[in-house]
Scaffold this motif. Structure first.
Motif, PDB file in Angstrom:
ATOM      1  N   PRO A  30      41.809  38.817  44.455  1.00  0.00           N
ATOM      2  CA  PRO A  30      40.764  38.613  43.444  1.00  0.00           C
ATOM      3  C   PRO A  30      41.404  38.537  42.054  1.00  0.00           C
ATOM      4  CG  PRO A  30      40.208  40.443  44.891  1.00  0.00           C
ATOM      5  CD  PRO A  30      41.624  40.057  45.199  1.00  0.00           C
ATOM      6  N   ARG A  31      40.843  37.724  41.194  1.00  0.00           N
ATOM      7  CA  ARG A  31      41.349  37.647  39.825  1.00  0.00           C
ATOM      8  C   ARG A  31      41.132  39.003  39.157  1.00  0.00           C
ATOM      9  NH1 ARG A  31      39.166  32.806  36.423  1.00  0.00           N
ATOM     10  NH2 ARG A  31      39.637  31.782  38.371  1.00  0.00           N
ATOM     11  N   PRO A  32      42.101  39.493  38.385  1.00  0.00           N
ATOM     12  CA  PRO A  32      41.937  40.793  37.714  1.00  0.00           C
ATOM     13  C   PRO A  32      40.615  40.856  36.942  1.00  0.00           C
ATOM     14  CG  PRO A  32      44.172  40.009  37.417  1.00  0.00           C
ATOM     15  CD  PRO A  32      43.391  38.877  38.075  1.00  0.00           C
ATOM     16  N   GLY A  33      39.933  41.973  37.087  1.00  0.00           N
ATOM     17  CA  GLY A  33      38.646  42.147  36.418  1.00  0.00           C
ATOM     18  C   GLY A  33      37.464  41.637  37.214  1.00  0.00           C
ATOM     19  N   THR A  34      37.729  41.106  38.419  1.00  0.00           N
ATOM     20  CA  THR A  34      36.667  40.615  39.273  1.00  0.00           C
ATOM     21  C   THR A  34      36.855  41.216  40.674  1.00  0.00           C
ATOM     22  OG1 THR A  34      37.858  38.685  40.112  1.00  0.00           O
ATOM     23  CG2 THR A  34      36.641  38.410  38.045  1.00  0.00           C
ATOM     24  N   GLU A  35      35.896  40.959  41.530  1.00  0.00           N
ATOM     25  CA  GLU A  35      36.015  41.341  42.927  1.00  0.00           C
ATOM     26  C   GLU A  35      35.815  40.097  43.763  1.00  0.00           C
ATOM     27  OE1 GLU A  35      33.862  44.770  44.199  1.00  0.00           O
ATOM     28  OE2 GLU A  35      33.857  45.596  42.184  1.00  0.00           O
ATOM     29  N   ALA A  36      36.368  40.085  44.969  1.00  0.00           N
ATOM     30  CA  ALA A  36      36.309  38.912  45.835  1.00  0.00           C
ATOM     31  C   ALA A  36      34.879  38.475  46.123  1.00  0.00           C
ATOM     32  CB  ALA A  36      37.040  39.183  47.150  1.00  0.00           C
ATOM     33  N   HIS A  37      33.936  39.412  46.130  1.00  0.00           N
ATOM     34  CA  HIS A  37      32.570  39.067  46.478  1.00  0.00           C
ATOM     35  C   HIS A  37      31.705  38.745  45.263  1.00  0.00           C
ATOM     36  CE1 HIS A  37      32.521  43.411  45.740  1.00  0.00           C
ATOM     37  NE2 HIS A  37      31.315  43.225  45.321  1.00  0.00           N
TER      38      HIS A  37
END
Length: 70
Positions: free
Chosen positions: A59-66
């Protein structure tokens, strides 16, 4: 262990590990499609990569895969 198609939906902001002449680097992009057993990711320069190895996507830093696209 979850499969990539279960972890990353289209629109999810991710980074993928790409190997170049000057070494490996994490490149930001977005999941654009799922195709079992992997996902298609479009990186910022417009290139598309099919990722099947879970160690080469995160996941991009600061985000979550979902996270929903947005």
């Amino acid at each position: 262990m979850k499969r990539l198609v279960e972890l990353y939906r289209p629109g999810c902001p991710v980074e993928i590990l790409l190997q170049g002449w000057d070494g490996a680097a994490w490149c930001p992009g977005r999941v654009v499609a799922q195709a079992h057993p992997g996902v298609w990711v479009q990186v910022e320069d417009g290139g598309r990569w099919f990722v099947t190895n879970g160690r080469r996507i995160r996941p991009r830093p600061g985000t979550e895969a979902h996270d929903e696209p947005g």
